[in-house]
Write a protein that holds these residues in place. Structure first.
Motif, PDB file in Angstrom:
ATOM      1  N   ASP A 200       0.819  -1.212   0.000  1.00 55.86           N
ATOM      2  CA  ASP A 200       0.000   0.000   0.000  1.00 55.86           C
ATOM      3  C   ASP A 200       0.855   1.265   0.000  1.00 55.86           C
ATOM      4  OD1 ASP A 200      -2.166  -1.741   0.203  1.00 55.86           O
ATOM      5  OD2 ASP A 200      -2.180  -1.622   2.395  1.00 55.86           O
ATOM      6  N   PHE A 226      -4.174 -10.603   6.414  1.00 52.40           N
ATOM      7  CA  PHE A 226      -3.330  -9.439   6.632  1.00 52.40           C
ATOM      8  C   PHE A 226      -2.946  -9.341   8.104  1.00 52.40           C
ATOM      9  CE2 PHE A 226      -5.761  -7.666   2.894  1.00 52.40           C
ATOM     10  CZ  PHE A 226      -4.691  -7.734   2.020  1.00 52.40           C
ATOM     11  N   TRP A 266      -3.730  -0.346   7.421  1.00 53.53           N
ATOM     12  CA  TRP A 266      -3.870  -0.530   5.963  1.00 53.53           C
ATOM     13  C   TRP A 266      -3.495   0.741   5.219  1.00 53.53           C
ATOM     14  CZ3 TRP A 266      -8.824  -3.956   4.818  1.00 53.53           C
ATOM     15  CH2 TRP A 266      -8.624  -5.220   5.393  1.00 53.53           C
ATOM     16  N   ILE A 328     -11.744   2.467   3.797  1.00 49.99           N
ATOM     17  CA  ILE A 328     -10.287   2.318   3.707  1.00 49.99           C
ATOM     18  C   ILE A 328      -9.762   3.138   2.533  1.00 49.99           C
ATOM     19  CG2 ILE A 328     -10.302   0.001   4.697  1.00 49.99           C
ATOM     20  CD1 ILE A 328      -9.805  -1.101   1.844  1.00 49.99           C
ATOM     21  N   ASP A 329      -8.449   3.206   2.446  1.00 54.46           N
ATOM     22  CA  ASP A 329      -7.720   3.705   1.282  1.00 54.46           C
ATOM     23  C   ASP A 329      -7.996   5.180   0.990  1.00 54.46           C
ATOM     24  OD1 ASP A 329      -7.045   1.073   1.297  1.00 54.46           O
ATOM     25  OD2 ASP A 329      -7.795   0.594  -0.691  1.00 54.46           O
ATOM     26  N   ALA A 378      -8.762   1.492  -3.407  1.00 58.42           N
ATOM     27  CA  ALA A 378      -7.430   2.074  -3.588  1.00 58.42           C
ATOM     28  C   ALA A 378      -7.373   3.265  -4.545  1.00 58.42           C
ATOM     29  CB  ALA A 378      -6.443   0.987  -4.034  1.00 58.42           C
ATOM     30  N   HIS A 452       2.431  -2.348  -5.419  1.00 60.34           N
ATOM     31  CA  HIS A 452       3.004  -3.499  -4.719  1.00 60.34           C
ATOM     32  C   HIS A 452       2.741  -4.787  -5.492  1.00 60.34           C
ATOM     33  CE1 HIS A 452      -0.918  -3.617  -2.148  1.00 60.34           C
ATOM     34  NE2 HIS A 452      -1.003  -4.568  -3.051  1.00 60.34           N
ATOM     35  N   ARG A 464       3.540  -8.729   0.743  1.00 57.29           N
ATOM     36  CA  ARG A 464       3.719  -7.984  -0.493  1.00 57.29           C
ATOM     37  C   ARG A 464       4.965  -7.087  -0.419  1.00 57.29           C
ATOM     38  NH1 ARG A 464      -2.229  -5.670   0.224  1.00 57.29           N
ATOM     39  NH2 ARG A 464      -1.345  -5.620   2.318  1.00 57.29           N
TER      40      ARG A 464
HETATM   41  O1  FUB Z   1      -3.302  -3.766   2.672  1.00 53.79           O
HETATM   42  C1  FUB Z   1      -4.626  -3.890   3.038  1.00 53.79           C
HETATM   43  C2  FUB Z   1      -5.543  -3.480   1.913  1.00 53.79           C
HETATM   44  O2  FUB Z   1      -5.249  -4.248   0.762  1.00 53.79           O
HETATM   45  C3  FUB Z   1      -5.410  -2.061   1.434  1.00 53.79           C
HETATM   46  O3  FUB Z   1      -6.034  -1.103   2.237  1.00 53.79           O
HETATM   47  C4  FUB Z   1      -5.990  -2.183   0.069  1.00 53.79           C
HETATM   48  O4  FUB Z   1      -5.741  -1.093  -0.760  1.00 53.79           O
HETATM   49  C5  FUB Z   1      -5.340  -3.453  -0.404  1.00 53.79           C
HETATM   50  O5  FUB Z   1      -4.054  -3.219  -0.883  1.00 53.79           O
END
Ligand code: FUB
Length: 490
Positions: A200, A226, A266, A328-329, A378, A452, A464
């Motif tokens: 990320d 994750f 994240w 997110i993102d 993303a 990534h 990653r």
């Molecule tokens: O890395 C966790 C999540 O996976 C990210 O927030 C997304 O963009 C994806 O890469």
């Protein structure tokens, strides 16, 4: 765990060619020139003996141990063999090396007495004209536990080095061995960090410095989830896909900064606010959210911190009206007229909101942007020549992915940062990890796509690594599809 990607030591610049002509002999040290990288990860490891349940490939897998009895990853050990043992690194082309970091394995305290201990002594030898010669070390060979033992020596050009290790209380072992120098198979090439897993990426240019901020993937081999607790920073005065171009600043932000956060460090982006301070917008899980996500903000006076929580609570949460299915993102951009826009979202639900000039408040209702065809997650918003660009991960379309488990990066353009957006196509194809994540920057007149992959040794969907490649604009402002490169392919 300490990150030690690059050690800015020096080698003779003319050494590689000249010393090779000298039949791979040792040459004296000289003036500073080239930057060293860890060459061990490009070598083939062998050993005098390896316990059946251990592996010699552990010594140069690029994974930093947390302590000498760290058995989370593979390790090399010689139990029950004792006495003098060796572990060797062989390159398929000559390398010029001048220093080394050795992390010994000691399995005492790991569910029993164990049979591997810190050695009594050791030394480094190199292959010269078919025979093994000791390097000329400038200091002593340390045997400390729970840390790297660094040794500098008069540089040698060779195709193989070995650590000759004499046992003490039991058999011997190594968790990681780094050998620093230049040469061998080209070290230039993605991914740009291989001693930790990074994901990320987000870019920021401040003056003559380019920054990459990234999450850190901490999943163990085979762990299909994750595990992300911190964010790292890297900087460069001359961005490139050569790992030597990037200096690591380690973990400069973690979940601990946010009292209300529970997990999942994240994707993020750092932006300089109108007040000159640096605002780090992050995706994090709340302490009690059970897997759903929020956007938080940290602030600092310097891009590298120290950062503190700017609000003390999420900026965006599930309770925010019209928030995304997964908050997110975040990507934040200050438009030419000074208005501040934030986009974010996942699960096909992009969202947009205006931020206040304080960077920490909402200045509009949350809206759903139009025109981001096949948006998955993303987003990355930037401007070039008065046109606004939105790059984003998509997991649909034959022009994008072979399966919806993967993602490409599509992009759209608009004359306003609020849209409406016009989809323009794919700018980055599917990568080797299931997730894909763009960050785009201009530096010194060149444009770069940072993303990534799963390409680092031992990598995977949850392990990653950040990569960077050139991004080319056509005369009409559209972007050419990025050519993805790996080790030395440029
Ligand atoms: O890395 C966790 C999540 O996976 C990210 O927030 C997304 O963009 C994806 O890469």
């Amino acid at each position: 765990m300490q990150h030690k990607a690059l050690r800015p030591r020096t080698l003779l610049s003319a050494g590689a060619t000249a010393a090779l002509a000298l039949a791979l002999a040792a040459v004296p040290s000289g003036p500073a020139a080239a930057q060293e990288v860890n060459l061990a990860t490009s070598a083939t490891p062998t050993a005098s003996y390896t316990s059946p349940w251990e592996t010699v490939s552990a010594v140069n897998d690029g994974i930093n141990p947390s302590r000498s009895n760290d058995t989370a990853d593979d390790r090399w050990g010689t139990w029950p063999e004792e006495g003098t043992q060796w572990v060797q690194l062989t390159w398929n082309q000559p390398v010029t090396v001048a220093s080394s970091d050795m992390y010994f394995f000691d399995d005492s305290g790991e569910g029993g007495p164990g049979g591997v201990r810190i050695p009594a002594s050791w030394r480094i030898e190199y292959l010269a004209g078919g025979t093994w010669q000791p390097v000329s070390a400038t200091g002593s060979y340390g045997t400390a536990a729970n840390q790297y033992n660094s040794v500098d020596f008069a540089q040698v050009t060779t195709t193989a080095v070995r650590a000759v290790i004499t046992s003490g209380a039991a058999s011997v072992g190594v968790l990681e061995w780094k050998v620093f120098g230049e040469g061998g198979a080209s070290q230039a090439g993605n991914p740009i960090v291989t001693d930790i897993y990074t994901a990320d990426p987000a870019t920021l240019v401040v003056g003559d410095t380019a920054y990459i901020f990234s999450g850190r993937d901490q999943a163990q081999p085979g762990q299909e989830a994750f595990v992300m607790n911190e964010w790292h920073a890297f900087s460069s005065k001359a961005p490139d896909n050569d790992p030597a171009a990037w200096e690591s600043h380690g973990a400069i932000l973690s979940l601990d900064t946010f009292d209300w956060a529970g997990a999942n460090a994240w994707a993020s982006e750092v932006v300089q606010g109108p007040d000159g301070r640096y605002y780090w917008f992050v995706s994090v899980d709340g302490a009690t959210d059970n897997g759903w996500m929020n956007i938080g903000v940290a602030v600092a006076d310097d891009p590298l911190g120290p950062y503190e929580d700017a609000i003390g609570a999420p900026l965006i949460a599930d309770s925010t009206p019209n928030s995304s299915a997964l908050n997110i993102d975040p990507t934040v951009h200050i438009a030419n007229d000074g208005q501040i826009y934030m986009y974010w979202g996942s699960y096909w639900q992009p969202r947009m909101v205006k931020l206040g000039q304080d960077m920490t408040s909402l200045a509009s209702a949350v809206t759903t942007p139009q025109g981001l065809t096949d948006f998955w997650e993303a987003p990355w918003l930037f401007e070039r020549n008065g046109t606004y660009y939105m790059a984003y991960a998509s997991n649909a379309g034959a022009d994008c992915v072979t399966s919806s488990a993967y993602a490409c990066i599509r992009y759209a353009t608009a004359s306003s940062p609020a849209g409406p957006w016009t989809h323009r196509g794919v700018v980055l194809g599917q990568v080797t990890s299931t997730t894909n994540h763009p960050a785009i920057m201009e530096f010194g007149g060149e444009w770069w796509m940072v993303y990534h992959t799963a390409d680092a040794p031992g990598g995977g969907d949850f392990r990653r690594s950040v990569a960077i490649d050139e991004l080319t604009f056509n005369a009409d402002g559209t972007m050419q599809k990025v050519i993805q490169t790996t080790g030395g392919a440029r």
